[in-house]
Design a protein around this motif. Structure first.
Motif, PDB file in Angstrom:
ATOM      1  N   ASP A   7      14.368  29.993 -44.512  1.00 41.92           N
ATOM      2  CA  ASP A   7      14.758  31.190 -43.764  1.00 41.92           C
ATOM      3  C   ASP A   7      13.619  31.732 -42.914  1.00 41.92           C
ATOM      4  N   TYR A   8      12.381  31.386 -43.288  1.00 40.64           N
ATOM      5  CA  TYR A   8      11.211  31.906 -42.583  1.00 40.64           C
ATOM      6  C   TYR A   8      10.247  30.767 -42.295  1.00 40.64           C
ATOM      7  N   TYR A   9       9.533  30.931 -41.197  1.00 40.91           N
ATOM      8  CA  TYR A   9       8.479  29.992 -40.826  1.00 40.91           C
ATOM      9  C   TYR A   9       7.207  30.802 -40.615  1.00 40.91           C
ATOM     10  N   VAL A  19       4.824  35.472 -38.514  1.00 39.64           N
ATOM     11  CA  VAL A  19       6.023  35.205 -39.296  1.00 39.64           C
ATOM     12  C   VAL A  19       7.228  35.152 -38.358  1.00 39.64           C
ATOM     13  N   ARG A  21      11.550  34.448 -38.286  1.00 38.89           N
ATOM     14  CA  ARG A  21      12.818  34.261 -38.982  1.00 38.89           C
ATOM     15  C   ARG A  21      13.479  33.052 -38.320  1.00 38.89           C
ATOM     16  N   ASP A  58      12.846  40.094 -45.962  1.00 39.55           N
ATOM     17  CA  ASP A  58      11.706  39.756 -45.104  1.00 39.55           C
ATOM     18  C   ASP A  58      10.407  40.054 -45.831  1.00 39.55           C
ATOM     19  N   ALA A  61       9.753  37.677 -48.790  1.00 43.55           N
ATOM     20  CA  ALA A  61       9.307  36.349 -48.355  1.00 43.55           C
ATOM     21  C   ALA A  61       7.864  36.390 -47.886  1.00 43.55           C
ATOM     22  N   ILE A  62       7.507  37.435 -47.165  1.00 44.78           N
ATOM     23  CA  ILE A  62       6.128  37.582 -46.677  1.00 44.78           C
ATOM     24  C   ILE A  62       5.175  37.754 -47.849  1.00 44.78           C
ATOM     25  N   TRP A  65       4.734  34.414 -49.606  1.00 45.44           N
ATOM     26  CA  TRP A  65       3.869  33.539 -48.826  1.00 45.44           C
ATOM     27  C   TRP A  65       2.416  33.988 -48.928  1.00 45.44           C
TER      28      TRP A  65
END
Length: 136
Positions: A7-9, A19, A21, A58, A61-62, A65
């Motif tokens: 979902d995230y790169y 970041v 999406r 969001d 996920a951040i 990471w």
């Protein structure tokens, strides 16, 4: 393929990441990256990009990471130092078996100063840890 994408790169940069999406739900069925934030690994700050409002997923996920990246960088630091130990051993072998007098003359003072500085720092840090352990 779209189902396999995260979902995230996170585009890693020197002190963090940008970041994105990952968007795959569009008419052209193309992968689109929407920039949503910038992360700083050193201080943990997260800055939304432009007018983006970061959602709980969001931010989660951040945060995941960021925690993984900090652990990865710490592991790399230790690995780099262990490689340095190997390199010092190889340097010793080189100095003992293959180095010419001119080569030794070119590196001896720099190596001795660096090793003296490193030894002093390591001894001081070890002493601090021992004193701290005894105080606890």
């Amino acid at each position: 393929m779209a189902g396999d994408l995260p979902d995230y790169y996170f585009r890693v940069r020197e002190n963090g990441a940008v970041v994105f999406r990952v968007e795959t739900e569009n008419r052209q069925r193309r992968i689109e990256l929407e920039e949503i934030a910038t992360v700083n690994v050193k201080n943990g700050s997260v800055r939304p990009h432009g007018d983006v409002v970061l959602s709980e997923p969001d931010l989660a996920a951040i945060d995941d990471w960021l925690n993984a990246r900090v652990a990865q960088l710490a592991a790399r630091d230790v690995d780099d130092i262990l490689r340095t130990v190997d390199h010092l051993n190889l340097t010793t072998q080189w100095a003992q078996s293959r180095a010419t007098d001119d080569q030794l003359e070119a590196v001896t003072d720099a190596l001795l100063l660096a090793m003296h500085d490193l030894r002093g720092t390591l001894v001081r840090k070890k002493s601090d840890r021992l004193l701290k352990g005894a105080a606890e």
